[in-house]
Scaffold this motif. Structure first.
Motif, PDB file in Angstrom:
ATOM      1  N   SER A 129      -6.819   0.811   3.580  1.00  0.00           N
ATOM      2  CA  SER A 129      -5.796   0.569   2.552  1.00  0.00           C
ATOM      3  C   SER A 129      -5.056  -0.748   2.755  1.00  0.00           C
ATOM      4  O   SER A 129      -4.388  -1.232   1.838  1.00  0.00           O
ATOM      5  CB  SER A 129      -4.770   1.715   2.546  1.00  0.00           C
ATOM      6  N   ARG A 169      -2.413   1.363  -8.901  1.00  0.00           N
ATOM      7  CA  ARG A 169      -3.087   0.119  -8.527  1.00  0.00           C
ATOM      8  C   ARG A 169      -2.032  -0.929  -8.163  1.00  0.00           C
ATOM      9  O   ARG A 169      -1.063  -1.131  -8.896  1.00  0.00           O
ATOM     10  CB  ARG A 169      -3.961  -0.388  -9.673  1.00  0.00           C
ATOM     11  N   ALA A 194       0.841  -1.199   0.000  1.00  0.00           N
ATOM     12  CA  ALA A 194       0.000   0.000   0.000  1.00  0.00           C
ATOM     13  C   ALA A 194       0.877   1.250   0.000  1.00  0.00           C
ATOM     14  O   ALA A 194       0.654   2.188  -0.779  1.00  0.00           O
ATOM     15  CB  ALA A 194      -0.932  -0.010   1.211  1.00  0.00           C
ATOM     16  N   TYR A 195       1.883   1.264   0.857  1.00  0.00           N
ATOM     17  CA  TYR A 195       2.780   2.423   0.913  1.00  0.00           C
ATOM     18  C   TYR A 195       3.551   2.577  -0.395  1.00  0.00           C
ATOM     19  O   TYR A 195       3.754   3.693  -0.883  1.00  0.00           O
ATOM     20  CB  TYR A 195       3.755   2.276   2.082  1.00  0.00           C
ATOM     21  N   GLU A 235     -10.036   1.086  -5.978  1.00  0.00           N
ATOM     22  CA  GLU A 235      -8.697   1.573  -5.645  1.00  0.00           C
ATOM     23  C   GLU A 235      -8.510   2.928  -6.323  1.00  0.00           C
ATOM     24  O   GLU A 235      -8.117   3.017  -7.480  1.00  0.00           O
ATOM     25  CB  GLU A 235      -7.638   0.569  -6.112  1.00  0.00           C
ATOM     26  N   ILE A 281      -6.747   5.672  -4.940  1.00  0.00           N
ATOM     27  CA  ILE A 281      -5.573   6.445  -4.523  1.00  0.00           C
ATOM     28  C   ILE A 281      -4.304   5.784  -5.040  1.00  0.00           C
ATOM     29  O   ILE A 281      -4.087   4.585  -4.845  1.00  0.00           O
ATOM     30  CB  ILE A 281      -5.512   6.558  -2.981  1.00  0.00           C
ATOM     31  N   LYS A 318      -0.468   4.848  -1.313  1.00  0.00           N
ATOM     32  CA  LYS A 318      -1.634   4.879  -0.434  1.00  0.00           C
ATOM     33  C   LYS A 318      -1.255   5.605   0.860  1.00  0.00           C
ATOM     34  O   LYS A 318      -0.074   5.746   1.187  1.00  0.00           O
ATOM     35  CB  LYS A 318      -2.101   3.451  -0.118  1.00  0.00           C
ATOM     36  N   ARG A 322      -9.769  -6.004  -0.016  1.00  0.00           N
ATOM     37  CA  ARG A 322      -9.520  -5.018  -1.070  1.00  0.00           C
ATOM     38  C   ARG A 322     -10.050  -5.492  -2.421  1.00  0.00           C
ATOM     39  O   ARG A 322     -10.286  -4.665  -3.316  1.00  0.00           O
ATOM     40  CB  ARG A 322      -8.013  -4.738  -1.186  1.00  0.00           C
ATOM     41  N   ASP A 324      -8.913   6.100   5.664  1.00  0.00           N
ATOM     42  CA  ASP A 324      -8.250   5.642   4.439  1.00  0.00           C
ATOM     43  C   ASP A 324      -7.033   4.774   4.754  1.00  0.00           C
ATOM     44  O   ASP A 324      -6.697   3.867   3.983  1.00  0.00           O
ATOM     45  CB  ASP A 324      -7.818   6.840   3.583  1.00  0.00           C
ATOM     46  N   GLU A 325      -6.359   5.060   5.854  1.00  0.00           N
ATOM     47  CA  GLU A 325      -5.240   4.209   6.262  1.00  0.00           C
ATOM     48  C   GLU A 325      -5.746   2.820   6.633  1.00  0.00           C
ATOM     49  O   GLU A 325      -5.165   1.800   6.243  1.00  0.00           O
ATOM     50  CB  GLU A 325      -4.516   4.825   7.464  1.00  0.00           C
TER      51      GLU A 325
END
Length: 677
Positions: free
Chosen positions: A355, A617, A296-297, A612, A614, A301, A607, A351-352
């Protein structure tokens, strides 16, 4: 005889050091007690279960990940830095303890043992200084993104450096003053002795005595500093306890909620976490390994596992004192310390929380075994069960499970088509070799239906009599649990357990790692204990025993993607690769991030059912890594991964040269003949 007097040039004042240890012990106990009270703000959590197995696991982990530094050295550069500092500090401590014990038992070390320990301490001390220098260079010159620099980091490095350096200077002054004939066995001190060798004996003695006390003041001051501030150096004390008390559940299993007894669902306040989850916050050293591993990071994200832990810690330390004050004054330790700040929304953004793919990459690399996923799921549980907050598309998937028994919203298919396969309907015949739990995707989504067909073809080719539940099968509940709806998950689990038990089912094969993990690792929490195998494991075993003989040459280059819930959550890495290698004409190539370091497809943690919006992808980022291998086929063993790659291959316009296939499809295409031997 080679030896050294323990309080040389310090007597008769050396005994003062022992008296200083008394207030030091008081300060240390006080610091630990203050922290203990903060940990106890958390909810009860029995972490002394399976004590014998827990202690054995702790000992093994201590050797492998502590002394040998397995997890650290997976990244050679920072791993080696920590390795040098760790062993240097450890030997300094051991040498001091040995000096103390032998001085008051046998009059001190002598001869070969003394020389050997002296040499080891000096060599490792030099290594520790080198480690500190490289640590400072990396942190303040190279400045990798994952490291955030605070004053406590500079203080820690400075204390470490000057404690070791002054130790060498004190040793060198003694060698120079004594003209120690065994100085070559203490190379660090010998070098210093050459520098000060021209001074008079009186000057050497004065310098030695002064620096000895300065060195001791640094050591005692460092311990006091850690005890009172609980800075990052406190991980030396806290981390071993965090490892000892880590979850004894299977890696892929979440903690259940007692829905009848629970007063709240999930975590909305810091005090809703368990005491062990709060201990986690103190154990984190901000090394950033989890952040580097997080898909994610890596795809822009808002989630950083490191930031989540540190933000929770900051909030905990801000509200903790007032919570304790309220508790001490007879309050319940609840809202008085919140200061109007909401943990979900203000401290940790929604959102965190949403994600996270629960891929477990963060926990796989954490050297102190912080458990990130449980905290994120606990916050999801509160959002879903108490605040009724959940992304719209995820909510529709949960509603589909509740209403129709599967997660495939929008499909018109039913599970009854499975009877068109050459399988046995358990309602008509229970005498089967194995039961195939098809799962939602393979039963109801067009692309994955082909996988179900291939699985049955392969198992039939091996001479197995395969049974299915057909319409009596319902979603295993995994999406509900990962999305935070523990209530719906437990309903689904109980339904399936009742059906399995009613047919006397003992052995189940699945083609979905999420079903595998849930039935194998989480159903036992509710009394459902079954033998569960993933189809990649079963196919590998059948090939090994000669019951399957792939004969048709594939003639393709294949790269295998390790699904998170098959790999990191359940340590199944070899069998899928054995299957690929058993297919004639296949050439297996590995991605840069494979096995434990595999990069998530983006479909886990619910997920798969969320938009998705943000950043990049995740499935497209992983597909780019696949393309870089120049493979013709990406082999998967997970329906989520397969669908995510199908979508990403189209999005990246790579369909002409790259194809996504399940392992069962590869084997089905390669089977030459059936052998039931």
């Amino acid at each position: 005889m080679a030896t050294r007097e323990i309080f040389w040039n310090i007597e008769p004042f050396g005994i003062i050091l022992y008296f200083l240890l008394i207030p030091l012990a008081v300060v240390l106990a006080y610091g630990l007690y203050r922290r203990y009270r903060l940990w106890r703000l958390g909810q009860p959590d029995n972490r002394l279960d399976n004590l014998g197995r827990r202690l054995w696991s702790f000992a093994v982990t201590g050797v492998v990940d502590g002394f040998i530094h397995r997890r650290f050295l997976r990244e050679p550069y920072p791993g080696l830095i920590h390795f040098l500092m760790f062993w240097g500090a450890l030997f300094f401590l051991l040498a001091a303890v040995i000096d103390f014990i032998t001085h008051y038992t046998i009059g001190g070390l002598q001869g070969a043992p003394y020389l050997g320990i002296s040499f080891a301490v000096d060599v490792l001390g030099i290594a520790a200084i080198i480690g500190v220098i490289f640590a400072a260079y990396r942190r303040y010159i190279q400045r990798p993104q994952r490291l955030d620099n605070k004053p406590e980091n500079a203080i820690a490095l400075a204390l470490f450096f000057f404690i070791v350096l002054t130790g060498f200077i004190v040793e060198g002054l003694r060698i120079a003053a004594e003209h120690d004939p065994w100085a070559a066995w203490q190379p660090g001190g010998w070098v210093v002795a050459q520098i000060f060798g021209g001074l008079s004996e009186g000057t050497l003695l004065t310098l030695h005595r002064s620096l000895w006390w300065f060195h001791m003041a640094l050591v005692l001051g460092a311990i006091t500093y850690v005890a009172l501030t609980f800075s990052s150096l406190a991980h030396i004390v806290v981390a071993p306890f965090n490892v000892l008390f880590r979850s004894s559940r299977p890696k892929g299993a979440l903690a259940p909620i007692d829905l009848e007894e629970a007063e709240t669902f999930g975590a909305a306040k810091i005090t809703d976490f368990t005491w062990k989850q709060l201990l986690d916050l103190d154990s984190c050293t901000r090394c950033g390994r989890c952040q580097d591993a997080c898909p994610a990071y890596a795809t822009e994200k808002p989630l950083s596992p490191k930031k989540v832990i540190q933000d929770l810690k900051r909030h905990w330390l801000e509200v903790g004192p007032s919570l304790l004050a309220a508790k001490d004054s007879g309050g319940n330790g609840g809202n008085p310390g919140d200061n109007g700040v909401s943990m979900i929304g203000d401290v940790i953004l929604e959102d965190e929380i949403w994600s996270c793919t629960t891929c477990r990459a963060c926990q796989e690399v954490c050297p102190v075994f912080v458990e990130h996923i449980d905290k994120i799921i606990d916050m999801r549980r509160n959002l879903v069960l108490e605040q009724a907050e959940i992304p719209e598309t995820a909510e529709s998937a949960l509603r589909c499970i509740e209403d129709r028994g599967h997660s495939c919203r929008g499909t018109t298919a039913t599970r009854s088509w499975c009877l068109s396969l050459d399988v046995v309907h358990l309602a008509e015949d229970r005498d089967v070799d194995i039961v195939y739990f098809v799962g939602c995707a393979a039963a109801l989504e067009d692309r994955n239906m082909k996988v179900a067909v291939a699985v049955v073809e392969v198992l039939k080719a091996a001479g197995l009599k395969v049974g299915v539940l057909c319409e009596e099968e319902t979603c295993c509940g995994e999406p509900a649990r990962r999305l935070g709806n523990e209530y719906l998950f437990q309903i689904q689990a109980q339904k399936n357990i009742e059906v399995f038990n009613s047919y006397g089912i003992k052995k189940i094969v699945v083609s979905c790692p999420h079903c595998y993990n849930t039935i194998k690792n989480e159903y036992p929490q509710f009394g459902g204990v079954f033998e569960v195998v993933h189809h990649s494991q079963l196919i590998a075993e059948l090939i090994k025993r000669g019951r399957l003989k792939p004969g048709n040459a594939l003639g393709k280059t294949v790269t295998y993607h390790d699904a998170c819930y098959l790999g990191r959550h359940n340590d199944i890495y070899e069998e899928p690769r054995q299957v690929v290698k058993a297919i004639p004409g296949s050439r297996l190539v590995e991605m840069q991030r494979s096995r434990r370091r595999s990069f998530c497809c983006g479909g886990g943690g619910g997920r798969f059912w969320m938009e998705e919006r943000i950043g990049t992808r995740i499935n497209e980022a992983r597909t780019q890594q696949i393309i870089e291998t120049k493979a013709d086929i990406v082999a998967t063993a997970c329906p989520y991964c397969l669908q995510m790659f199908e979508d990403a291959i189209k999005a990246k316009e790579a369909s002409e040269f790259l194809k996504a296939m399940d392992l069962a499809e590869l084997v089905a295409a390669a089977i030459e003949q059936r052998s039931t031997g």
